[in-house]
Design a protein around this motif. Structure first.
Motif, PDB file in Angstrom:
ATOM      1  N   GLY A  98       0.878  -1.187   0.150  1.00  0.00           N
ATOM      2  CA  GLY A  98      -0.033  -0.142  -0.098  1.00  0.00           C
ATOM      3  C   GLY A  98       0.672   1.075   0.000  1.00  0.00           C
ATOM      4  O   GLY A  98       0.359   2.620  -0.133  1.00  0.00           O
ATOM      5  N   LYS A  99       2.061   1.139   0.191  1.00  0.00           N
ATOM      6  CA  LYS A  99       3.193   2.436   0.046  1.00  0.00           C
ATOM      7  C   LYS A  99       3.246   2.691  -1.477  1.00  0.00           C
ATOM      8  O   LYS A  99       3.147   1.924  -2.311  1.00  0.00           O
ATOM      9  CB  LYS A  99       4.289   2.025   0.681  1.00  0.00           C
ATOM     10  N   SER A 100       3.649   3.775  -1.614  1.00  0.00           N
ATOM     11  CA  SER A 100       3.831   4.513  -2.776  1.00  0.00           C
ATOM     12  C   SER A 100       5.386   4.105  -3.336  1.00  0.00           C
ATOM     13  O   SER A 100       5.713   4.096  -4.419  1.00  0.00           O
ATOM     14  CB  SER A 100       3.719   5.599  -3.138  1.00  0.00           C
ATOM     15  N   PHE A 101       6.321   3.767  -2.382  1.00  0.00           N
ATOM     16  CA  PHE A 101       7.720   3.631  -2.659  1.00  0.00           C
ATOM     17  C   PHE A 101       8.382   2.886  -1.599  1.00  0.00           C
ATOM     18  O   PHE A 101       7.886   2.855  -0.192  1.00  0.00           O
ATOM     19  CB  PHE A 101       8.717   4.964  -2.782  1.00  0.00           C
ATOM     20  N   GLU A 160       7.217   5.754  14.150  1.00  0.00           N
ATOM     21  CA  GLU A 160       5.970   6.477  14.163  1.00  0.00           C
ATOM     22  C   GLU A 160       5.124   6.314  12.564  1.00  0.00           C
ATOM     23  O   GLU A 160       4.123   6.595  12.725  1.00  0.00           O
ATOM     24  CB  GLU A 160       6.229   7.887  14.262  1.00  0.00           C
ATOM     25  N   GLN A 161       6.111   5.946  11.711  1.00  0.00           N
ATOM     26  CA  GLN A 161       5.430   5.826  10.439  1.00  0.00           C
ATOM     27  C   GLN A 161       4.681   4.699  10.207  1.00  0.00           C
ATOM     28  O   GLN A 161       3.748   4.475   9.412  1.00  0.00           O
ATOM     29  CB  GLN A 161       6.316   6.177   9.319  1.00  0.00           C
ATOM     30  N   SER A 162       5.185   3.690  10.655  1.00  0.00           N
ATOM     31  CA  SER A 162       4.450   2.336  10.513  1.00  0.00           C
ATOM     32  C   SER A 162       3.423   2.341  11.436  1.00  0.00           C
ATOM     33  O   SER A 162       2.540   1.457  11.134  1.00  0.00           O
ATOM     34  CB  SER A 162       5.536   1.148  11.211  1.00  0.00           C
ATOM     35  N   GLU A 163       2.986   3.159  12.626  1.00  0.00           N
ATOM     36  CA  GLU A 163       1.951   2.987  13.183  1.00  0.00           C
ATOM     37  C   GLU A 163       0.821   3.871  12.552  1.00  0.00           C
ATOM     38  O   GLU A 163      -0.283   3.650  12.752  1.00  0.00           O
ATOM     39  CB  GLU A 163       2.239   3.671  14.691  1.00  0.00           C
ATOM     40  N   HIS A 180       0.373   8.094   6.575  1.00  0.00           N
ATOM     41  CA  HIS A 180       1.908   8.144   5.758  1.00  0.00           C
ATOM     42  C   HIS A 180       1.868   6.816   4.698  1.00  0.00           C
ATOM     43  O   HIS A 180       2.767   6.718   3.763  1.00  0.00           O
ATOM     44  CB  HIS A 180       2.993   7.871   6.407  1.00  0.00           C
ATOM     45  N   SER A 181       0.908   6.112   4.483  1.00  0.00           N
ATOM     46  CA  SER A 181       0.935   4.968   3.704  1.00  0.00           C
ATOM     47  C   SER A 181       1.070   5.451   2.351  1.00  0.00           C
ATOM     48  O   SER A 181       1.415   4.708   1.305  1.00  0.00           O
ATOM     49  CB  SER A 181      -0.334   3.984   3.979  1.00  0.00           C
ATOM     50  N   LYS A 182       0.608   6.449   1.829  1.00  0.00           N
ATOM     51  CA  LYS A 182       0.506   6.795   0.420  1.00  0.00           C
ATOM     52  C   LYS A 182       1.441   8.133   0.060  1.00  0.00           C
ATOM     53  O   LYS A 182       1.086   9.143  -0.510  1.00  0.00           O
ATOM     54  CB  LYS A 182      -0.925   7.350  -0.173  1.00  0.00           C
ATOM     55  N   ALA A 183       2.453   8.087   1.124  1.00  0.00           N
ATOM     56  CA  ALA A 183       3.430   9.365   1.101  1.00  0.00           C
ATOM     57  C   ALA A 183       4.040   9.619  -0.440  1.00  0.00           C
ATOM     58  O   ALA A 183       4.279   8.565  -1.014  1.00  0.00           O
ATOM     59  CB  ALA A 183       4.367   9.161   1.972  1.00  0.00           C
ATOM     60  N   LYS A 184       4.381  10.653  -0.884  1.00  0.00           N
ATOM     61  CA  LYS A 184       5.023  11.186  -1.919  1.00  0.00           C
ATOM     62  C   LYS A 184       6.636  10.855  -1.676  1.00  0.00           C
ATOM     63  O   LYS A 184       7.016  10.794  -0.501  1.00  0.00           O
ATOM     64  CB  LYS A 184       4.661  12.589  -2.218  1.00  0.00           C
ATOM     65  N   LEU A 185       7.091  10.702  -2.737  1.00  0.00           N
ATOM     66  CA  LEU A 185       8.612  10.779  -2.490  1.00  0.00           C
ATOM     67  C   LEU A 185       9.507  11.886  -2.057  1.00  0.00           C
ATOM     68  O   LEU A 185      10.346  11.775  -1.525  1.00  0.00           O
ATOM     69  CB  LEU A 185       9.216  10.439  -4.185  1.00  0.00           C
ATOM     70  N   ASP A 186       8.730  13.041  -2.043  1.00  0.00           N
ATOM     71  CA  ASP A 186       9.447  14.062  -1.493  1.00  0.00           C
ATOM     72  C   ASP A 186       9.521  13.953   0.086  1.00  0.00           C
ATOM     73  O   ASP A 186      10.207  14.516   0.889  1.00  0.00           O
ATOM     74  CB  ASP A 186       8.364  15.372  -1.728  1.00  0.00           C
ATOM     75  N   ASN A 187       8.679  12.934   0.654  1.00  0.00           N
ATOM     76  CA  ASN A 187       8.434  12.758   2.140  1.00  0.00           C
ATOM     77  C   ASN A 187       9.703  11.847   2.678  1.00  0.00           C
ATOM     78  O   ASN A 187       9.496  11.345   3.609  1.00  0.00           O
ATOM     79  CB  ASN A 187       6.851  12.419   2.451  1.00  0.00           C
TER      80      ASN A 187
END
Length: 161
Positions: free
Chosen positions: A22-25, A52-55, A59-66
């Motif tokens: 489900g992540k973009s990268f 904190e990101q895994s919880e 953040h699951s569809k975060a852009k590459l800028d993140n």
């Protein structure tokens, strides 16, 4: 003549089996050995998500800028310290969805230079004029399984002091 990269079969299988979930990268490190004309990639390891990101599902569809460069460089430093003699960090990889298009190039370049800068801070010697620090960057599209391999020359990019 160009540089040759020989990749262990298990590394190719590992990279093709990484699920974006489900992540973009997903990003990670390439580890191996160097010789004068060939680099041998014998291991790939994905950068683990921050706690904190895994919880947090937002953040699951975060852009590459993140992409958290600080977290990625900390992972690179830890992995580099654990490597036995003769093995070193060769570069970074990123696996993206098809929707990311060409966004990955700048992100991959930022990531490899951040890792190189971090590694240079810990280096016990400086490169001479003839020596060049090279890192390899690998991009894989998760849906098409196409890959792009780039070589980055990093020797004079950052001052090590």
């Amino acid at each position: 003549m160009g540089r040759t990269y020989i990749v262990e079969e298990t590394v190719g299988q590992y990279l093709s089996n990484i699920d974006l979930q489900g992540k973009s990268f997903v990003s990670g490190l390439l580890i191996g050995q160097c010789s004068s004309q060939k680099d041998y990639v014998i291991l790939a390891t994905r950068t683990p998500p921050k706690e904190e990101q895994s919880e947090s599902p937002k953040h699951s569809k975060a852009k590459l800028d993140n992409l958290d460069e600080e977290w990625a460089t900390e992972h690179a430093n830890q992995v580099s310290r654990m490597l036995p003699g003769g093995l070193l960090l060769l570069g970074v990889f990123i696996i993206t969805t098809l929707e990311m298009g060409n966004e990955f190039q700048n992100t991959l370049r930022r990531l490899v230079f951040a890792v190189e800068k971090s590694m240079n801070k810990k280096r016990l010697w400086n490169f001479t004029e003839e020596e060049v620090s090279e890192r390899v960057t690998l991009h894989i599209c998760s849906s098409t399984k196409k890959y792009l391999l780039f070589r980055c020359l990093c020797s004079k990019v950052y001052d090590t002091k």
